[in-house]
Structure formats: structure tokens, C-alpha cells
Motif scaffolding. Structure first.
Motif, PDB file in Angstrom:
ATOM      1  N   ILE A   1       0.852  -1.189   0.000  1.00  0.00           N
ATOM      2  CA  ILE A   1       0.000   0.000   0.000  1.00  0.00           C
ATOM      3  C   ILE A   1       0.881   1.229   0.000  1.00  0.00           C
ATOM      4  O   ILE A   1       1.737   1.406   0.886  1.00  0.00           O
ATOM      5  CB  ILE A   1      -0.903   0.005   1.242  1.00  0.00           C
ATOM      6  N   TRP A   2       0.713   2.070  -0.991  1.00  0.00           N
ATOM      7  CA  TRP A   2       1.455   3.326  -1.059  1.00  0.00           C
ATOM      8  C   TRP A   2       0.571   4.444  -0.574  1.00  0.00           C
ATOM      9  O   TRP A   2      -0.608   4.480  -0.872  1.00  0.00           O
ATOM     10  CB  TRP A   2       1.887   3.618  -2.492  1.00  0.00           C
ATOM     11  N   ASN A   3       1.218   5.320   0.133  1.00  0.00           N
ATOM     12  CA  ASN A   3       0.471   6.501   0.548  1.00  0.00           C
ATOM     13  C   ASN A   3       0.494   7.488  -0.616  1.00  0.00           C
ATOM     14  O   ASN A   3       1.255   8.447  -0.648  1.00  0.00           O
ATOM     15  CB  ASN A   3       1.109   7.112   1.791  1.00  0.00           C
ATOM     16  N   GLU A   4      -0.342   7.183  -1.565  1.00  0.00           N
ATOM     17  CA  GLU A   4      -0.248   7.881  -2.832  1.00  0.00           C
ATOM     18  C   GLU A   4      -1.168   9.085  -2.840  1.00  0.00           C
ATOM     19  O   GLU A   4      -2.336   8.989  -2.423  1.00  0.00           O
ATOM     20  CB  GLU A   4      -0.649   6.925  -3.951  1.00  0.00           C
ATOM     21  N   ARG A   5      -0.627  10.177  -3.357  1.00  0.00           N
ATOM     22  CA  ARG A   5      -1.476  11.368  -3.495  1.00  0.00           C
ATOM     23  C   ARG A   5      -2.035  11.395  -4.899  1.00  0.00           C
ATOM     24  O   ARG A   5      -1.293  11.366  -5.869  1.00  0.00           O
ATOM     25  CB  ARG A   5      -0.666  12.633  -3.244  1.00  0.00           C
ATOM     26  N   LEU A   6      -3.323  11.430  -4.944  1.00  0.00           N
ATOM     27  CA  LEU A   6      -3.942  11.441  -6.259  1.00  0.00           C
ATOM     28  C   LEU A   6      -3.808  12.816  -6.916  1.00  0.00           C
ATOM     29  O   LEU A   6      -3.733  12.934  -8.120  1.00  0.00           O
ATOM     30  CB  LEU A   6      -5.420  11.071  -6.148  1.00  0.00           C
ATOM     31  N   SER A   7      -3.769  13.839  -6.082  1.00  0.00           N
ATOM     32  CA  SER A   7      -3.770  15.194  -6.653  1.00  0.00           C
ATOM     33  C   SER A   7      -2.413  15.859  -6.426  1.00  0.00           C
ATOM     34  O   SER A   7      -1.729  15.607  -5.438  1.00  0.00           O
ATOM     35  CB  SER A   7      -4.856  16.029  -5.983  1.00  0.00           C
ATOM     36  N   ASP A   8      -2.044  16.703  -7.368  1.00  0.00           N
ATOM     37  CA  ASP A   8      -0.796  17.434  -7.276  1.00  0.00           C
ATOM     38  C   ASP A   8      -1.005  18.662  -6.400  1.00  0.00           C
ATOM     39  O   ASP A   8      -2.010  19.385  -6.572  1.00  0.00           O
ATOM     40  CB  ASP A   8      -0.379  17.857  -8.695  1.00  0.00           C
TER      41      ASP A   8
END
Lengths: 369, 138
Positions: free
Chosen positions: A181-188
Motif C-alpha cells: 500500500i502506497w500513501n499515494e497522493r492522487l492530486s498534485d
């Protein structure tokens, strides 16, 4: 009558919960009806609840006991399924305390000639048939169980050798495969910021539009002109008190101390210490309306209109002299002043909001004054 | 014990027995007992009785019905016999008393069948049940 029945009924239920469960209540209700029918057939005209409950209990016990005894005899004969002989044995066992004809010759060769069977035969011949009042469905209803399909049914071969094919198939891989699981940011964050700013601007614009509309609606004069932001007209109307959104006197008294006049303005209008509200935000309104490119065109047109207003108001109040003066001067040195003003736009907008709020509050105080 | 001995049947009468038994079971199928077959099947299955033959469940149903009917008949006799004792003390309304199955009669009838039912004295079967001793005392 009913008291006793209820009390006994609850007691039975508590006892029966260990013995019977699930379809217990339903089968009990059926047997109640059946027992009542038998009693009626015998000649009773009524019954006490408690008595009927006991009778139902006894009937149920009788069936269960008979089944148990028959099973016992079947098991002792080395069978799992019961047959007539087991039941006859069970009947004889149950009828033993009372005794039956031929009880002395228990080891009779013929089952049919057994006393218990003979009595039943007689009863069948003698008793009149009273079928059950209602058709009874087969119960308990066993819901068809949904089994997990096996590997064989799925047509799959197990992933491992030690898993036989008849076992239930594994769930789909995506349900159990471990994925990081990545703590991914969907938005810039940058686009976020821009979006936020855009929304902020939008909100401000709508606020200013509202302000303009209020001003235009308030003035009957402005209805003719397409340009809604006639600072002079708006303030004049306000002076008359029809809208009283920002009354110059009020802004002088209350709004001005809060408003710090931008240095440029200040320098231009040093003599004028009091600045009207509309003057303060009129450029902002124009800026919002016309945009940066067309701003110069808007500036061109406005001073002409304002000249008349200026003349009109000159004798009246000092306040209006300053902004109109400023306009004219600005028209002269328009580009310089315009770009200088641009940086102050945000501050002005903020001030506009603040003053608007204050003027709304003061509006309520006006009648008292 | 009985089960073991009962299977040692002499071969002579076996044929007759078989026909008699089949006839008896066939006659059961014609008779519709008040106790529904489904109910009996349910309770028999609960007690571990396994048999696909519906004639046997019918036999059990008939046997149970007979038992209950016998008990009820006995209770009815008790009920009919009882008012005769109290008749003198009571009003004339009691003479045309309806035949009602009560715990008192039932427990008396059941005692003969080896079922010991104790009728709790504090249960008020009828609204007048609690008043009876008081009225008698008076």
C-alpha cells in the motif's frame, strides 16, 4: 383460565427451549390444534389453556418416546432404519404401565396379534376420521444450502499438488494476494493550490457581482446605462437612502478608520482624508468585470460618465470629490496607475468585504439613529 | 430382549402374518389421523427415528391419536362424574355446565396411564378458582 394457561405456556416454552428449537413453536401450534380437535371428537365442549398445553406436551412426548424406543430396538438389532416390529415393540413398551390384552404373552409370534396392534386396529375401525383442519406443509423447511463450488465444479486445477480437487475452490486471487500500500497522493499540490485560488477568485467575483447588482437595482438612473458600476450614481443613491448599503456618512464615520488608504491613493489625494467606500472598491469591481486587458477601455469610458456625477456632487460633499478627481487623473496617467493598483487589488477586495459587513450591521442601527 | 426374541418366528405362520400385517398397514393408509403426518415426521426425526415408509409414520400418528383420545375420554368421564358430587351445593346453572377439559380431570385420567401430572394449586385455571375456598368457608 387464561392466566393459568399463559403462566404454564411460558414455563413450557422455557423447558422446551432445551428440548426443541427452531420449528418448536410452529409444530407446537399445530399439535395444539390437533389436540383440540381430538378433544372435540371425544365430546369436550371446551378446554382450559393449561390442560390443553399439558395434553400437547404429553402427545409430543409420546411421539418422541415412541420414536426413541423404536430406534433403540432397531439399533439393538443392528439396524439404523426402523421397521414395523420396532414400532410395535415400542408401543408395547409404552403401553406396559396400563397393560393391554395379551400382555402376558409378550413373545407372541405374530406381530399383528399383539395387543397393542389389536387395540389400534379396533380404534381405526371404530373412530371416525377427523382430518386436520388445515393442510400442513412439510416442515421444517430446509433451505437449500449454497455450497462453495469445488475445484472440480469450477473446472480449475488446484494451484498446489497437495490440494485435492473436491475441496472448495480458492477465492479469486485479488481477494487474498498481498499488495503493498502506497500513501499515494492522487492530486498534485500545485494544481490544488491553483484550484483553490481559482475558487477563491470565483467566490469574490460572485460577491462583487452581487454588490453590483444591489447597486444597480437600487438606482433607477443606472437602469438606463449598461455600466453597472457607476461609483457616483451608486453613492448618490445610497445617499438618498433607498438602498443604504453603504451610506457615505456612515462610511466616513465607521468605515474609514478601518480603511487604510493605499499609499498611491493617499499621495494623490492628500488633501482628502476621507475616502468614500465605493471609490475604494470601484477599481476592483472594474478589474473583475473587464479583466486586465480590457481594463484600459473600461477606464476610458468611465471618467466621462463620472464627470457629470462629479459636477452634481461637487457642491454637496467633499467626499465625492476625491474619487472622481482620482478617476480623471487616472485617465490621464492610466497605465501607470492601473498597474500600480493591480497589486493592491486583493487588499481592496478584502476591505470591501469588511466594509460591506460593517455597513450591513450599521444598517440595523440606522433606524435607532 | 424382546426385539431379539420376536425375530425368532416359526416359518409356518409367517406368510399369514405378513399378509395380515400388510393389510393392517394398508388400512392405516386409508385412515386419516387428526395428527398430521408432517408433525409426526418432524418429531420422529428429532428423536432419531429413520424410516422412509410413510405407513410407519401413519402408524405412529394413529397410535398417538389413540392414546390421546383414550386419555381425553377418561378425562371426559372424570368431568362428567365430578359435577354429580358438587351438584347439591351449586346452583342449577351448574347442572347444564359445559364439558370443559380441566387440569384436574386430565391429571386424574393421566395417572392411569402412568403419567404423573401434578396440578399446581396456585394456578388459577378459572376466574372462580381462587374464590372457591372462600365461598366454601363462608
Amino acid at each position: 383460565m387464561s392466566d393459568g394457561g399463559e403462566a404454564e405456556g411460558t414455563r413450557d416454552k422455557q423447558n422446551g427451549s432445551n428440548l426443541r428449537s427452531g420449528a418448536g413453536d410452529y409444530s407446537r401450534a399445530i399439535s395444539r390444534v390437533a389436540m383440540a380437535q381430538i378433544c372435540e371428537g371425544v365430546g369436550f365442549e371446551g378446554f382450559n389453556e393449561s390442560a390443553l398445553d399439558s395434553l400437547v406436551d404429553i402427545a409430543i412426548r409420546y411421539v418422541c418416546e415412541l420414536g426413541k424406543t423404536s430406534r433403540f430396538y432397531a439399533n439393538s438389532a443392528g439396524r439404523t432404519g426402523c421397521n414395523v416390529f420396532d414400532i410395535v415393540q415400542g408401543l408395547e413398551d409404552l403401553g406396559r404401565p396400563q397393560g393391554f390384552t395379551g400382555a402376558s404373552e409378550v413373545h407372541t409370534d405374530c406381530v399383528v396379534s399383539s395387543g397393542a396392534i389389536r387395540e389400534i386396529k379396533e380404534y381405526v375401525d371404530m373412530a371416525d376420521e377427523v382430518p386436520f383442519a388445515q393442510p400442513v406443509p412439510q416442515f421444517p423447511v430446509i433451505r437449500e444450502r449454497r455450497m462453495i463450488p469445488s475445484f472440480l465444479q469450477m473446472g480449475e486445477t488446484p494451484a498446489f499438488k497437495h490440494v485435492p480437487q473436491w475441496l472448495p475452490a480458492f477465492p479469486d486471487a485479488h481477494t487474498y494476494v498481498r499488495t503493498p500500500i502506497w500513501n499515494e497522493r492522487l492530486s498534485d499540490p500545485r494544481t490544488d493550490k491553483i484550484e483553490l485560488a481559482r475558487q477563491h477568485r470565483k467566490a469574490e467575483r460572485s460577491l462583487l457581482n452581487l454588490q453590483q447588482r444591489l447597486v444597480c437595482n437600487g438606482s433607477s438612473v443606472a437602469a438606463t446605462s449598461a455600466e453597472p458600476c457607476n461609483g457616483g450614481n451608486g453613492s448618490e443613491v445610497n445617499n438618498n437612502g433607498s438602498l443604504s448599503l453603504e451610506k457615505p456618512l456612515e462610511t466616513e464615520e465607521i468605515g474609514v478608520p478601518g480603511v487604510s488608504i493605499p499609499p498611491k491613493l493617499y499621495s494623490q489625494a492628500q488633501t482628502e482624508k476621507q475616502v468614500s467606500l465605493l471609490e475604494t472598491f470601484a477599481p476592483a469591481i472594474e478589474a473583475m468585470k473587464d479583466g486586465l486587458d480590457s481594463g484600459s477601455d473600461g477606464e476610458k469610458t468611465t471618467p466621462e460618465k463620472r464627470d457629470s456625477v462629479f459636477l452634481e456632487l461637487k457642491g454637496g460633499k467633499k467626499v465625492f470629490g476625491e474619487p472622481l478627481d482620482l478617476r480623471i487623473r487616472k485617465a490621464v496617467g492610466r497605465t501607470a496607475s492601473w498597474f500600480g493598483r493591480e497589486g493592491e487589488k486583493d487588499d481592496k477586495k478584502r476591505r470591501v468585504e469588511f466594509i460591506l459587513r460593517q455597513s450591513f450591521e450599521n444598517q440595523q442601527e440606522l433606524p435607532q439613529l | 430382549m424382546n426385539g431379539q426374541t420376536s425375530h425368532q418366528q416359526p416359518k409356518d405362520g409367517r406368510h399369514d402374518d405378513d399378509t395380515a400385517l400388510t393389510e393392517f398397514l394398508a388400512s392405516l393408509m386409508d385412515f386419516t389421523p387428526t395428527i398430521p403426518d408432517e408433525l409426526v415426521e418432524h418429531y420422529l426425526a428429532k428423536s432419531g427415528f429413520q424410516c422412509p415408509d410413510t405407513r410407519l409414520t401413519r402408524l405412529v400418528a394413529v397410535a398417538t391419536q389413540k392414546f390421546i383420545a383414550d386419555v381425553a375420554t377418561d378425562a371426559l368421564q372424570q368431568c362428567k362424574a365430578r359435577p354429580a358430587v358438587i351438584k347439591d351445593k351449586r346452583d342449577k346453572q351448574q347442572k347444564e355446565k359445559r364439558l370443559i377439559l380441566t387440569m384436574e380431570d386430565l391429571s386424574k385420567a393421566l395417572r392411569e396411564y402412568g403419567v404423573n401430572v401434578k396440578h399446581q394449586e396456585y394456578f388459577a385455571d378459572t376466574p372462580s378458582a381462587g374464590l372457591d375456598p372462600a365461598s366454601r368457608d363462608e
